[in-house]
Write a protein that holds these residues in place. Sequence first.
Motif, mmCIF file in Angstrom:
data_model
loop_
_atom_site.group_PDB
_atom_site.id
_atom_site.type_symbol
_atom_site.label_atom_id
_atom_site.label_comp_id
_atom_site.label_asym_id
_atom_site.label_seq_id
_atom_site.Cartn_x
_atom_site.Cartn_y
_atom_site.Cartn_z
ATOM 1 N N TYR A 161 0.721 -1.471 0.017
ATOM 2 C CA TYR A 161 -0.056 -0.022 0.130
ATOM 3 C C TYR A 161 0.974 1.324 0.063
ATOM 4 O O TYR A 161 1.908 0.982 0.473
ATOM 5 N N CYS A 162 0.279 2.242 -0.497
ATOM 6 C CA CYS A 162 1.068 3.542 -0.427
ATOM 7 C C CYS A 162 1.447 4.063 0.974
ATOM 8 O O CYS A 162 0.474 4.044 1.752
ATOM 9 N N LYS A 163 2.513 4.839 1.287
ATOM 10 C CA LYS A 163 2.924 4.980 2.447
ATOM 11 C C LYS A 163 1.982 6.163 3.169
ATOM 12 O O LYS A 163 1.707 6.352 4.175
ATOM 13 N N THR A 164 1.442 6.937 2.150
ATOM 14 C CA THR A 164 0.792 8.201 2.414
ATOM 15 C C THR A 164 -0.755 7.729 2.306
ATOM 16 O O THR A 164 -1.619 8.083 3.297
ATOM 17 N N CYS A 165 -1.362 7.318 1.231
ATOM 18 C CA CYS A 165 -2.841 6.808 1.434
ATOM 19 C C CYS A 165 -2.784 5.388 1.478
ATOM 20 O O CYS A 165 -2.007 4.875 2.268
ATOM 21 N N LEU A 166 -3.980 4.985 0.909
ATOM 22 C CA LEU A 166 -4.118 3.517 1.003
ATOM 23 C C LEU A 166 -4.474 2.801 -0.358
ATOM 24 O O LEU A 166 -4.763 1.561 -0.428
ATOM 25 N N ILE A 224 -7.553 11.321 2.820
ATOM 26 C CA ILE A 224 -6.267 11.394 3.554
ATOM 27 C C ILE A 224 -5.223 12.421 2.805
ATOM 28 O O ILE A 224 -4.873 13.310 3.463
ATOM 29 N N ARG A 225 -5.436 12.689 1.569
ATOM 30 C CA ARG A 225 -4.602 13.520 0.846
ATOM 31 C C ARG A 225 -4.951 14.821 1.190
ATOM 32 O O ARG A 225 -4.150 15.750 1.209
ATOM 33 N N ASN A 226 -6.251 15.224 1.135
ATOM 34 C CA ASN A 226 -6.788 16.555 1.729
ATOM 35 C C ASN A 226 -6.677 16.865 3.241
ATOM 36 O O ASN A 226 -7.259 17.908 3.593
ATOM 37 N N ILE A 241 5.593 5.991 -1.938
ATOM 38 C CA ILE A 241 4.570 6.804 -2.091
ATOM 39 C C ILE A 241 3.867 6.992 -3.551
ATOM 40 O O ILE A 241 4.638 6.952 -4.445
ATOM 41 N N CYS A 242 2.868 6.681 -3.617
ATOM 42 C CA CYS A 242 1.997 6.587 -4.965
ATOM 43 C C CYS A 242 2.183 7.847 -5.627
ATOM 44 O O CYS A 242 2.108 9.096 -5.138
ATOM 45 N N LYS A 243 2.086 7.883 -7.033
ATOM 46 C CA LYS A 243 2.209 9.019 -7.993
ATOM 47 C C LYS A 243 0.755 10.023 -7.804
ATOM 48 O O LYS A 243 0.896 11.164 -7.735
ATOM 49 N N ALA A 244 -0.415 9.254 -7.351
ATOM 50 C CA ALA A 244 -1.427 10.297 -7.341
ATOM 51 C C ALA A 244 -1.466 11.203 -5.890
ATOM 52 O O ALA A 244 -1.610 12.265 -6.090
ATOM 53 N N CYS A 245 -0.681 10.625 -5.011
ATOM 54 C CA CYS A 245 -0.437 11.392 -3.654
ATOM 55 C C CYS A 245 0.509 12.437 -4.126
ATOM 56 O O CYS A 245 0.795 13.673 -3.711
ATOM 57 N N LEU A 246 1.844 12.122 -4.967
ATOM 58 C CA LEU A 246 2.801 13.168 -5.207
ATOM 59 C C LEU A 246 2.103 14.228 -6.237
ATOM 60 O O LEU A 246 2.632 15.376 -5.955
HETATM 61 ZN ZN LIG Z 1 -0.928 7.480 -2.213
#
Ligand SMILES: [Zn+2]
Length: 373
Positions: free
Chosen positions: A4-9, A304-306, A24-29
């Motif tokens: 899983y992405c370390k920032t989101c899920l 989570i991102r927001n 970390i996933c590209k969507a979070c970046l």
């Molecule tokens: Zn992510």
Amino acid sequence: MIKYCKTCLLPSTKPYIKFDTSGICKACLFHKEKNQIKNSFINWRERKNEFVKLIEKIKKINAPNYDVCVPVSGGKDSISQVSHLLNKQLRILCINIDYGIKTEIGKKNLECISQMGANLLIYRPDLIIHKKIMKIALEKYGDPDLMSHCLLHALPIRIAIQKKIPLVLLGENAAYEYSGSKSYNEKEMSLKWFKHYASNSGITPKKFSRENKIPYRYLKAYDLPSDDELKKTQPVFCSYFFKWSSEKNLIIAKKFGFKPLKKNSEGTYRNYVGIDEKINRIHQYIKLLKFGYGRATDHACEDIRNKKISRTKGILLVKKYDRVKLSNYYINDFLKFIGITRKKFNRILSKYTNYKIWKKNDKKLIIRKNNFN
Ligand SMILES: [Zn+2]
């Protein structure tokens, strides 16, 4: 085991997902870049000005029928897209493709569109052909909406070209917003984008026609026209000009009369998404069986991102809502609509369940070790 992405899920099983070296996933970046005020690669004020200029240019064309076309579902996002065009002396044609089973609340929310200052065209495809396509899409590819997504993206653009409408205002650019992939034009829809993000798993209408011996002329409405034809209009993403946010879109849509459900929709904790139509829930449930994540994951990742919720809270929400069983409210109407038996449907669900992700325990599906690390 799924990573899983370390920032989101977002899980590593999500199609087209990419991670950086720290996990970390590209969507979070992409989200982080998009929201950085300092050093942001996007100047939102400039983009808004670009939109104003584009609208002025379109008005000068003085098109014969309408100035701009907007594909709409009647959901919060489409109402917010239309809102950006209001009070600008534009002739707006909204197009709703009604290919499935609309819910009562969906029908009511769609009515907001013509009340807000836009024309609404409802297009119902030939259901003999469409149901046949849907049945094949379900049985052979595990996604009843496989070609419906193509139709939703392609047909409004085709109609815009036929009616000589110079601009099409689309919603969000999924390549950027959900996958963080920058290898596409961020502003305009292209054939390359369509192949990846409208036709899931690379099954284009042409490929579908070949593989299933359905003459392509029946699938033309599902496909984008050639690059040359595409030049006759300009399909642009709203998310390029205005920072895309579900929450913000919801606030705007409510001002125009959009109503959410009284309780959460099945498979997520939100009460305002996927409420206008029933087949999408089937699509989302099979996605869960195939890849181990569903709608609640998508929504938790966004929150989570927001920074609306913590990752820990996100995990709790996913555990509570993501894996809820598909209910008869959706199944019964769907089976009646495409004409297959419950037994056959269960066999299809089982065929598309990834048993590396799931295990059966007392006839119940349980996700295998899943530690969200
Ligand atoms: Zn992510």
